[in-house]
Design an enzyme around this catalytic site. Structure first.
Site, PDB file in Angstrom:
ATOM      1  CE  LYS A   1      38.273  42.058  43.922  1.00 55.30           C
ATOM      2  NZ  LYS A   1      39.274  42.929  43.284  1.00 55.30           N
TER       3      LYS A   1
ATOM      4  CG  HIS B   1      46.604  42.444  39.327  1.00 54.49           C
ATOM      5  ND1 HIS B   1      46.351  42.547  37.976  1.00 54.49           N
ATOM      6  CD2 HIS B   1      45.386  42.347  39.934  1.00 54.49           C
ATOM      7  CE1 HIS B   1      45.042  42.542  37.768  1.00 54.49           C
ATOM      8  NE2 HIS B   1      44.442  42.407  38.928  1.00 54.49           N
TER       9      HIS B   1
END
Length: 394
Positions: free
Chosen positions: A195, A326
């Site tokens: 991230k 996802h």
């Protein structure tokens, strides 16, 4: 001279039955709202920029469908942070529309449910409420055929390369991220996603540099900014990240900024990935037809189920896009296995406690099991987390 007719009267042929004559019927539907607690609150760039609060639980809406002939299927939708009770409420409105219908007619039933809620739109919560039913119907069809869903769809492969996300969230200190990376590699993960998207770009680059050193130059590495950059920042940071040999930069911009994503995809050598927040085939069609990404990242529970996901896959393959679904690997493994180009699968261990069965990970890939359908059933722990349920039909 009389001429004999070669015309055969099919209407009178042998009194045969039609498909409608022998059709099965949906007899009952069980809906459940389950909240999965997370052991540690999770933060990404949306939290650090003040747009959202840390993620502490995930709402799941499960649909269990049973037919007159004794066939069963299970499917689910979900929502993070907010919206779960709303999806559940709309699913309760939709469920009666399926009773008495032939479970084989999945495309017809998707359209019926879509129009049942069309006054509040044909994307967003409306389509997400359809997902548990649509996914359950595909699970039922594959179980009735005695096949894993991937095989029913026509698998291109028996395993899919798999990357891990959960070890690289922004709430995790860098030293722990590096430990998580090592653990993931040793457990058989084939790629690592980190991230990014912090207010301090230098902090992102420091973490990325450290992870790349830990992994080596060639191990697959991705980054995910969770929609937190503007166009100028995304271009500037994207150029600085070229040196890290990334598989992709994910969601550098707002999910609906197709024009901005296209500009990045055109300008950067590093591929652009996006699409997880889109909630219909129509939205994904805009993304794909607009050339706005190299990888598409549809989410079956978000787009309305497997039926629209298959449409998205077909269009993406036609336009030469790659696939990296996802979340929800329990569903997406089967869909990715049926995609013509080699895809990526996102690994999340979060959902493990919900199911009695677990997926097999080895040699960097997730393997399709021999279990019919999607291959999972609800665990006792999942039932203990149930906060509401309702029954329709017999």
């Amino acid at each position: 001279m009389a001429v004999e007719s070669d015309v055969v009267s099919y209407a009178s042929a042998s009194g045969g039955k039609t498909a409608a004559d022998v059709a099965d019927q949906i007899e009952s539907i069980q809906l459940s709202l389950i909240f999965l607690p997370l052991a540690t609150p999770v933060s990404d760039a949306k939290v650090l920029t003040g747009r959202q609060k840390p993620l502490t639980e995930i709402a799941f809406i499960f649909a269990e469908i049973r037919t007159r002939d004794g066939h069963e299927g299970i499917g689910f939708g979900y929502s993070k942070r907010a919206g779960g009770p709303g999806i559940y409420a709309h699913a309760k409105e939709l469920a009666p529309n399926l009773l008495g219908e032939d479970p084989n007619d999945i495309a017809k039933l998707f359209t019926k449910l879509l129009w049942a809620g069309a006054s509040v739109g044909r994307s967003g919560m409306t389509t997400q409420a359809i997902s548990p039913f649509d996914i359950a119907l595909w699970d039922l069809k594959a179980k009735r055929a005695g096949l894993p869903l991937a095989k029913l769809l026509g698998a291109q492969r028996d395993s899919v390369q798999c990357y891990n996300t959960s070890g690289g969230f922004l709430h995790t200190p860098l030293d722990q991220v590096l430990k998580n990376v090592a653990i993931s590699r040793s457990s058989g993960i084939g790629g690592i996603k980190l991230k990014v998207g912090q207010p301090d770009i230098a902090a992102d680059l420091k973490r990325l540099s450290a992870v790349r050193r830990e992994l080596g130059d060639d191990f697959p590495l991705m980054v995910d900014a969770n929609q937190q950059w503007d166009r100028a920042t995304a271009m500037r940071v994207g150029r600085r990240m070229e040196e890290f040999n990334l598989i992709w930069i994910e969601e550098p911009l707002d999910a609906y900024d197709f024009e901005g994503h296209k500009a990045l995809a055109d300008a950067l050598d590093t591929p652009i990935a996006t699409g997880e927040m889109l909630t219909s085939f129509g939205e994904h069609a805009q993304l794909i037809m607009g050339g706005a990404s190299d990888f598409i990242q549809p989410d079956a529970p978000r787009v309305g189920g497997i039926t629209p996901f298959l449409q998205i896959m077909a269009l993406a393959d036609f336009k030469g896009r790659k696939l990296a679904p996802h979340f929800a690997m329990e569903i997406h493994l089967h869909l990715a296995a049926a995609f013509p180009q080699e895809p990526w699968l996102e690994h999340f261990e979060w959902l493990g406690p919900l199911f009695n069965e677990q997926l097999e990970l080895r040699e960097g890939r997730m393997w399709v099991s021999d279990r019919p359908g999607l291959g999972f059933s609800l665990s006792e722990q999942a039932l203990a987390w149930k906060v509401d349920s309702c029954h329709f039909g017999k």
